[in-house]
Write a protein that holds these residues in place. Structure first.
Motif, PDB file in Angstrom:
ATOM      1  N   ALA A   1       0.862  -1.073  -0.024  1.00 49.42           N
ATOM      2  CA  ALA A   1      -0.100  -0.106   0.128  1.00 49.42           C
ATOM      3  C   ALA A   1       0.810   1.126   0.076  1.00 49.42           C
ATOM      4  CB  ALA A   1      -0.955  -0.016   1.294  1.00 49.42           C
ATOM      5  N   GLU A   2       2.026   1.257   0.643  1.00 51.62           N
ATOM      6  CA  GLU A   2       2.780   2.296   0.692  1.00 51.62           C
ATOM      7  C   GLU A   2       3.444   2.494  -0.554  1.00 51.62           C
ATOM      8  OE1 GLU A   2       3.170   4.686   2.947  1.00 51.62           O
ATOM      9  OE2 GLU A   2       2.485   3.627   5.031  1.00 51.62           O
ATOM     10  N   VAL A   3       3.966   1.442  -1.328  1.00 56.18           N
ATOM     11  CA  VAL A   3       4.391   1.639  -2.598  1.00 56.18           C
ATOM     12  C   VAL A   3       3.386   2.262  -3.543  1.00 56.18           C
ATOM     13  CG1 VAL A   3       5.490   0.538  -4.453  1.00 56.18           C
ATOM     14  CG2 VAL A   3       6.369  -0.104  -2.103  1.00 56.18           C
ATOM     15  N   ALA A   4       2.314   1.642  -3.471  1.00 58.68           N
ATOM     16  CA  ALA A   4       1.038   1.971  -4.194  1.00 58.68           C
ATOM     17  C   ALA A   4       0.897   3.739  -4.360  1.00 58.68           C
ATOM     18  CB  ALA A   4      -0.130   1.389  -3.923  1.00 58.68           C
ATOM     19  N   LYS A   5       1.038   4.064  -2.744  1.00 57.41           N
ATOM     20  CA  LYS A   5       0.789   5.657  -2.558  1.00 57.41           C
ATOM     21  C   LYS A   5       1.758   6.262  -3.301  1.00 57.41           C
ATOM     22  CE  LYS A   5       0.299   8.860   1.111  1.00 57.41           C
ATOM     23  NZ  LYS A   5       0.517   9.449   2.359  1.00 57.41           N
ATOM     24  N   LEU A   6       3.006   5.851  -3.224  1.00 52.01           N
ATOM     25  CA  LEU A   6       4.125   6.210  -3.976  1.00 52.01           C
ATOM     26  C   LEU A   6       3.893   6.632  -5.340  1.00 52.01           C
ATOM     27  CD1 LEU A   6       7.204   5.107  -1.893  1.00 52.01           C
ATOM     28  CD2 LEU A   6       6.505   7.425  -1.802  1.00 52.01           C
ATOM     29  N   MET A   7       3.431   5.385  -6.026  1.00 56.43           N
ATOM     30  CA  MET A   7       3.423   5.454  -7.513  1.00 56.43           C
ATOM     31  C   MET A   7       2.224   6.472  -7.592  1.00 56.43           C
ATOM     32  SD  MET A   7       4.291   1.801  -8.769  1.00 56.43           S
ATOM     33  CE  MET A   7       6.220   1.393  -8.516  1.00 56.43           C
ATOM     34  N   LEU A   8       1.234   6.389  -6.960  1.00 58.93           N
ATOM     35  CA  LEU A   8       0.072   7.632  -6.898  1.00 58.93           C
ATOM     36  C   LEU A   8       0.695   8.962  -7.099  1.00 58.93           C
ATOM     37  CD1 LEU A   8      -3.340   7.211  -6.711  1.00 58.93           C
ATOM     38  CD2 LEU A   8      -2.779   8.230  -4.407  1.00 58.93           C
ATOM     39  N   ASP A   9       1.776   9.248  -6.145  1.00 55.88           N
ATOM     40  CA  ASP A   9       2.338  10.463  -6.137  1.00 55.88           C
ATOM     41  C   ASP A   9       2.858  10.661  -7.345  1.00 55.88           C
ATOM     42  OD1 ASP A   9       1.372  11.014  -3.607  1.00 55.88           O
ATOM     43  OD2 ASP A   9       3.009  10.409  -2.517  1.00 55.88           O
ATOM     44  N   ALA A  10       3.332   9.663  -7.932  1.00 53.94           N
ATOM     45  CA  ALA A  10       4.282   9.861  -9.389  1.00 53.94           C
ATOM     46  C   ALA A  10       3.244   9.885 -10.538  1.00 53.94           C
ATOM     47  CB  ALA A  10       5.082   8.400  -9.523  1.00 53.94           C
ATOM     48  N   GLY A  11       1.836   9.902 -10.117  1.00 50.84           N
ATOM     49  CA  GLY A  11       1.045  10.261 -11.128  1.00 50.84           C
ATOM     50  C   GLY A  11       0.293   9.020 -11.928  1.00 50.84           C
ATOM     51  N   LEU A  12       0.746   7.815 -11.507  1.00 53.49           N
ATOM     52  CA  LEU A  12       0.463   6.609 -12.046  1.00 53.49           C
ATOM     53  C   LEU A  12      -1.082   6.133 -11.771  1.00 53.49           C
ATOM     54  CD1 LEU A  12       3.707   4.936 -11.998  1.00 53.49           C
ATOM     55  CD2 LEU A  12       2.846   5.969 -13.931  1.00 53.49           C
ATOM     56  N   ILE A  13      -1.762   5.130 -12.784  1.00 55.49           N
ATOM     57  CA  ILE A  13      -2.927   4.423 -12.390  1.00 55.49           C
ATOM     58  C   ILE A  13      -2.248   3.015 -11.740  1.00 55.49           C
ATOM     59  CG2 ILE A  13      -4.883   3.325 -13.193  1.00 55.49           C
ATOM     60  CD1 ILE A  13      -5.333   5.400 -15.103  1.00 55.49           C
ATOM     61  N   VAL A  14      -2.286   2.588 -10.781  1.00 52.82           N
ATOM     62  CA  VAL A  14      -1.748   1.551  -9.850  1.00 52.82           C
ATOM     63  C   VAL A  14      -2.750   0.583  -9.840  1.00 52.82           C
ATOM     64  CG1 VAL A  14      -0.117   1.068  -8.290  1.00 52.82           C
ATOM     65  CG2 VAL A  14      -0.334   3.495  -8.683  1.00 52.82           C
TER      66      VAL A  14
END
Lengths: 214, 214
Positions: free
Chosen positions: A100-113
């Motif tokens: 979940a924390e990595v998904a949040k980082l990828m969300l911050d990167a602007g991605l659809i995770v």
């Protein structure tokens, strides 16, 4: 001219030596150049229910529309980031927390995770949801009856779990808590993978996440 | 028409219940729609050397050119993914391991990833490098003399470390092993942040990673 925004706030942690750094760019500016709204699709379900297969199809169809995606697959993460974790309850909880924390980082990167992992416990799925904004997390229940998953048994795991060879196997010797109110409920015993992926994409369109028809 | 490729290989892990899933999309297809070559910029150096400041400027200038980036900041990660870790040697090693694994995932997502963390030990930096391809990792030594970092002391941490209030503080009570052969060596006591960011961008152009002049 585009200007950055949505920078992370600076705040002090209780620990004495670290402080959050404000960055010039944030989620909005990083997603802006991708022309999309970042999102976490959290796919939960039994082993053999079809999570990875459906996730893969969703990602491919989003990509065909030019969307910027990433799959976080529970099994694949256990070869890298989570290779130190066991399959005990504690290991599963930490596995979900890190994902979940990595998904949040990828969300911050602007991605659809697209997160694809059994994630058997309601509490950890709720905690994953609470890490991000209410409109940034969709829970997808990838649902097939246990006896259907056991019949499919694509990796032969249920047979081995039933023979006592695999401890803590979800559905056999470890519980699976189905979602109470998933945003999307897929019955993988009732439709093929393209139909199921289409159901997810329809919901993303309905919510204004994507505009294209892949 | 674009077609996906570079999917992750399927292989068995030693653990009995997990197998890597082959995904349709891989690093190449995910970076293709970003029109860039994914990369990890690993910025290492003492506290106060200027890692976060330079990383932030690099990211902003890459973004102005339309590049898709993400910063993994060591301090910020300790509020989320790594919040369970201490500042002991073991905690620092695991901090770097996880950061490197997340950077690799973001590389797979097609991003230019800027890692900014003290990462004091050569061995862990080498392990981070070995996770990815030789042309996908550039080590950036963000170098300022210890006495200059102590003079700057932007967070008042050196003063407190010297007073014995912070155990395991890099440069004071915990070692920093400088890189032997970093791809980029920045002397932050000799140039301003725009000049330093420009040195990194020049090297990225020289290596064919980026084409624009931000």
């Amino acid at each position: 001219m585009i200007t950055p925004g949505n920078a992370a706030p600076s705040r002090m942690l209780e620990a004495p030596t670290i402080r959050q750094h404000s960055l010039t760019l944030g989620k909005n500016s990083r997603s802006q150049i991708k022309s999309q709204k970042p999102l976490i699709l959290w796919m939960t379900g039994l082993s053999g229910a079809g999570k990875s297969t459906v996730a893969d199809r969703i990602e491919h169809r989003l990509w065909q529309c030019g969307h910027h995606t990433m799959i976080l697959d529970g099994d694949n993460l256990r070869f890298g980031l989570n290779k130190d974790l066991t399959f005990t309850d504690a290991g599963r909880v930490e596995n979900i927390r890190r994902t979940a924390e990595v998904a949040k980082l990828m969300l911050d990167a602007g991605l659809i995770v697209i997160c694809s992992l059994i994630s058997p416990f309601r509490r950890e799925r709720t905690e994953a949801r609470q890490l991000v904004g209410a409109d940034e997390f969709l829970e997808v229940f990838v649902d097939a009856p246990l006896d259907e998953c056991m019949r499919r048994d694509p990796k032969g795991l249920y047979a081995r779990a039933l023979a006592g060879q695999i401890p803590n196997f979800t559905g056999i010797s470890s519980p699976y808590e189905p979602p109470d109110a998933p945003e999307i409920h897929l019955r993988t015993d009732m439709a093929d993978v393209d139909t199921l992926a289409g159901q997810v994409l329809d919901e993303l369109r309905r919510r204004g996440i994507i505009a294209c028809v892949p």
